[in-house]
Design a protein around this motif. Structure first.
Motif, PDB file in Angstrom:
ATOM      1  N   TYR A  21       0.827  -1.203   0.000  1.00 18.12           N
ATOM      2  CA  TYR A  21       0.000   0.000   0.000  1.00 18.12           C
ATOM      3  C   TYR A  21       0.864   1.258   0.000  1.00 18.12           C
ATOM      4  CZ  TYR A  21      -3.535  -3.443   1.258  1.00 18.12           C
ATOM      5  OH  TYR A  21      -4.366  -4.542   1.267  1.00 18.12           O
ATOM      6  N   PHE A  22       1.926   1.230   0.784  1.00 22.50           N
ATOM      7  CA  PHE A  22       2.856   2.363   0.803  1.00 22.50           C
ATOM      8  C   PHE A  22       3.542   2.525  -0.554  1.00 22.50           C
ATOM      9  CE2 PHE A  22       2.515   1.568   5.365  1.00 22.50           C
ATOM     10  CZ  PHE A  22       2.401   2.862   5.859  1.00 22.50           C
ATOM     11  N   ASP A  23       3.928   1.394  -1.157  1.00 18.77           N
ATOM     12  CA  ASP A  23       4.603   1.449  -2.464  1.00 18.77           C
ATOM     13  C   ASP A  23       3.717   2.099  -3.516  1.00 18.77           C
ATOM     14  OD1 ASP A  23       6.792   0.187  -1.343  1.00 18.77           O
ATOM     15  OD2 ASP A  23       6.314  -1.795  -2.177  1.00 18.77           O
ATOM     16  N   ASP A  24       2.441   1.709  -3.560  1.00 22.37           N
ATOM     17  CA  ASP A  24       1.531   2.274  -4.564  1.00 22.37           C
ATOM     18  C   ASP A  24       1.231   3.743  -4.297  1.00 22.37           C
ATOM     19  OD1 ASP A  24       1.438   0.008  -6.075  1.00 22.37           O
ATOM     20  OD2 ASP A  24      -0.689  -0.431  -5.728  1.00 22.37           O
ATOM     21  N   ALA A  25       1.116   4.112  -3.030  1.00 20.16           N
ATOM     22  CA  ALA A  25       0.865   5.519  -2.696  1.00 20.16           C
ATOM     23  C   ALA A  25       2.041   6.395  -3.125  1.00 20.16           C
ATOM     24  CB  ALA A  25       0.628   5.670  -1.196  1.00 20.16           C
ATOM     25  N   ARG A  26       3.238   5.934  -2.834  1.00 17.15           N
ATOM     26  CA  ARG A  26       4.429   6.708  -3.209  1.00 17.15           C
ATOM     27  C   ARG A  26       4.561   6.799  -4.726  1.00 17.15           C
ATOM     28  NH1 ARG A  26       8.288   7.668   0.515  1.00 17.15           N
ATOM     29  NH2 ARG A  26      10.047   8.931  -0.208  1.00 17.15           N
ATOM     30  N   ARG A  27       4.313   5.670  -5.403  1.00 15.47           N
ATOM     31  CA  ARG A  27       4.433   5.650  -6.865  1.00 15.47           C
ATOM     32  C   ARG A  27       3.418   6.569  -7.513  1.00 15.47           C
ATOM     33  NH1 ARG A  27       7.423   6.465 -10.650  1.00 15.47           N
ATOM     34  NH2 ARG A  27       6.974   5.460 -12.632  1.00 15.47           N
ATOM     35  N   LEU A  28       2.209   6.607  -6.983  1.00 14.95           N
ATOM     36  CA  LEU A  28       1.197   7.510  -7.537  1.00 14.95           C
ATOM     37  C   LEU A  28       1.651   8.957  -7.402  1.00 14.95           C
ATOM     38  CD1 LEU A  28      -1.588   7.954  -8.799  1.00 14.95           C
ATOM     39  CD2 LEU A  28      -2.530   7.993  -6.471  1.00 14.95           C
ATOM     40  N   GLY A  29       2.172   9.325  -6.246  1.00 14.78           N
ATOM     41  CA  GLY A  29       2.690  10.681  -6.056  1.00 14.78           C
ATOM     42  C   GLY A  29       3.809  11.012  -7.030  1.00 14.78           C
ATOM     43  N   GLN A  30       4.689  10.050  -7.248  1.00 13.35           N
ATOM     44  CA  GLN A  30       5.788  10.248  -8.198  1.00 13.35           C
ATOM     45  C   GLN A  30       5.269  10.467  -9.611  1.00 13.35           C
ATOM     46  OE1 GLN A  30       7.943   6.601  -7.559  1.00 13.35           O
ATOM     47  NE2 GLN A  30       9.203   7.449  -5.907  1.00 13.35           N
ATOM     48  N   LEU A  31       4.338   9.630 -10.027  1.00 16.76           N
ATOM     49  CA  LEU A  31       3.786   9.731 -11.380  1.00 16.76           C
ATOM     50  C   LEU A  31       3.087  11.070 -11.592  1.00 16.76           C
ATOM     51  CD1 LEU A  31       2.313   6.131 -11.757  1.00 16.76           C
ATOM     52  CD2 LEU A  31       4.202   7.100 -13.100  1.00 16.76           C
ATOM     53  N   MET A  32       2.374  11.528 -10.593  1.00 16.94           N
ATOM     54  CA  MET A  32       1.681  12.809 -10.708  1.00 16.94           C
ATOM     55  C   MET A  32       2.695  13.935 -10.882  1.00 16.94           C
ATOM     56  SD  MET A  32      -1.466  12.260  -7.996  1.00 16.94           S
ATOM     57  CE  MET A  32      -2.094  13.939  -8.188  1.00 16.94           C
ATOM     58  N   ALA A  33       3.758  13.905 -10.092  1.00 15.98           N
ATOM     59  CA  ALA A  33       4.795  14.938 -10.215  1.00 15.98           C
ATOM     60  C   ALA A  33       5.454  14.897 -11.591  1.00 15.98           C
ATOM     61  CB  ALA A  33       5.839  14.750  -9.121  1.00 15.98           C
ATOM     62  N   GLU A  34       5.738  13.693 -12.062  1.00 20.77           N
ATOM     63  CA  GLU A  34       6.385  13.546 -13.371  1.00 20.77           C
ATOM     64  C   GLU A  34       5.529  14.096 -14.505  1.00 20.77           C
ATOM     65  OE1 GLU A  34       7.196   9.369 -13.479  1.00 20.77           O
ATOM     66  OE2 GLU A  34       8.874   9.525 -12.058  1.00 20.77           O
ATOM     67  N   LYS A  35       4.218  14.069 -14.317  1.00 22.22           N
ATOM     68  CA  LYS A  35       3.302  14.597 -15.331  1.00 22.22           C
ATOM     69  C   LYS A  35       2.894  16.042 -15.061  1.00 22.22           C
ATOM     70  CE  LYS A  35       1.315  10.231 -16.925  1.00 22.22           C
ATOM     71  NZ  LYS A  35       1.748  10.401 -18.324  1.00 22.22           N
ATOM     72  N   GLY A  36       3.457  16.641 -14.016  1.00 26.23           N
ATOM     73  CA  GLY A  36       3.144  18.028 -13.703  1.00 26.23           C
ATOM     74  C   GLY A  36       1.758  18.233 -13.133  1.00 26.23           C
ATOM     75  N   ILE A  37       1.197  17.196 -12.519  1.00 29.17           N
ATOM     76  CA  ILE A  37      -0.141  17.264 -11.934  1.00 29.17           C
ATOM     77  C   ILE A  37      -0.030  17.539 -10.443  1.00 29.17           C
ATOM     78  CG2 ILE A  37      -2.242  15.941 -11.453  1.00 29.17           C
ATOM     79  CD1 ILE A  37      -1.502  14.307 -14.037  1.00 29.17           C
ATOM     80  N   THR A  38      -0.801  18.478  -9.953  1.00 25.18           N
ATOM     81  CA  THR A  38      -0.791  18.805  -8.529  1.00 25.18           C
ATOM     82  C   THR A  38      -1.560  17.757  -7.742  1.00 25.18           C
ATOM     83  OG1 THR A  38      -0.640  21.175  -8.967  1.00 25.18           O
ATOM     84  CG2 THR A  38      -1.456  20.527  -6.791  1.00 25.18           C
ATOM     85  N   LEU A  39      -0.937  17.246  -6.695  1.00 25.24           N
ATOM     86  CA  LEU A  39      -1.560  16.292  -5.796  1.00 25.24           C
ATOM     87  C   LEU A  39      -2.265  17.054  -4.678  1.00 25.24           C
ATOM     88  CD1 LEU A  39      -0.018  13.041  -4.397  1.00 25.24           C
ATOM     89  CD2 LEU A  39      -1.024  14.690  -2.827  1.00 25.24           C
ATOM     90  N   VAL A  40      -3.501  16.684  -4.399  1.00 21.82           N
ATOM     91  CA  VAL A  40      -4.252  17.275  -3.288  1.00 21.82           C
ATOM     92  C   VAL A  40      -4.681  16.140  -2.375  1.00 21.82           C
ATOM     93  CG1 VAL A  40      -6.290  18.604  -2.608  1.00 21.82           C
ATOM     94  CG2 VAL A  40      -5.087  19.172  -4.734  1.00 21.82           C
ATOM     95  N   ASN A  41      -4.319  16.234  -1.098  1.00 25.46           N
ATOM     96  CA  ASN A  41      -4.785  15.222  -0.150  1.00 25.46           C
ATOM     97  C   ASN A  41      -5.145  15.860   1.183  1.00 25.46           C
ATOM     98  OD1 ASN A  41      -2.382  15.458   1.360  1.00 25.46           O
ATOM     99  ND2 ASN A  41      -1.444  13.650   0.431  1.00 25.46           N
TER     100      ASN A  41
END
Length: 195
Positions: A21-41
């Protein structure tokens, strides 16, 4: 780049959960940054909220936290985020996150996450919220919930068309793709809210 796109990431604050679960959460954050998408949580300083933020920030991304005043007072706020938005209540937090983002991705979580998911599904069923809702089904976490939702459809508590309210993704990459590519909900479907 997608500098104007913001995606809400809803997830657990628990620290006592499996590594996947931690791995997928971190990877999602990374992918969003790589695509220039702002993460909101929800601006949590522990658990999957903190992990998704860390993944985003380590790749040079932007992460905005939305958190009620009482949680800040309890010391639960992640101070390592790009921006913190303080709200008066949990309800205001949910409304703010839904309003300011272009989609919602749900990672596994407890009652808080499930309450947020249920509310967004209801809003979408009523034509109030029109944006993509994606469940990142790490380790089959949402299988039981999905069975319950499909049972509600089979037994006419919901209509078959309502199964299109949410999408289910097996990986962070697929979850992000679905969040970006799923079209807005058609408000005319509101007429089907009543069975």
């Amino acid at each position: 780049m997608n500098a104007d796109i913001k995606i809400a990431v809803y997830c657990a604050s628990s620290t006592q959960i499996g590594k996947c679960y931690f791995d997928d959460a971190r990877r999602l954050g990374q992918l969003m940054a790589e695509k220039g998408i702002t993460l909101v949580n929800g601006a949590g300083s522990i658990g999957l909220m903190a992990e998704s933020t860390a993944g985003c920030m380590e790749k040079g991304g932007k992460a905005i936290g939305v958190i009620p005043t009482f949680m800040i007072e309890e010391g639960w706020c992640n101070k390592g985020m790009t921006e913190i938005i303080e709200t008066a209540s949990m309800h205001e937090r949910q409304a703010k996150m839904a309003e300011m983002t272009d989609a919602g991705i749900f990672l596994p979580g407890g009652c808080g996450t499930l309450a947020e998911l249920s509310e967004l599904i209801t809003w979408k069923q009523l034509g109030i919220y029109l944006k993509p809702i994606v469940l990142l089904n790490t380790n089959g976490y949402f299988d039981s919930l999905l069975n319950t939702l499909y049972q509600a459809i089979r037994e006419n508590f919901m209509r078959p068309v309502h199964a299109d309210i949410w999408k289910v993704a097996p990986t962070p990459k697929e979850a992000l793709r679905m969040a970006l590519e799923t079209p807005l909900w058609d408000t005319s479907i509101r007429r089907y809210a009543k069975i």
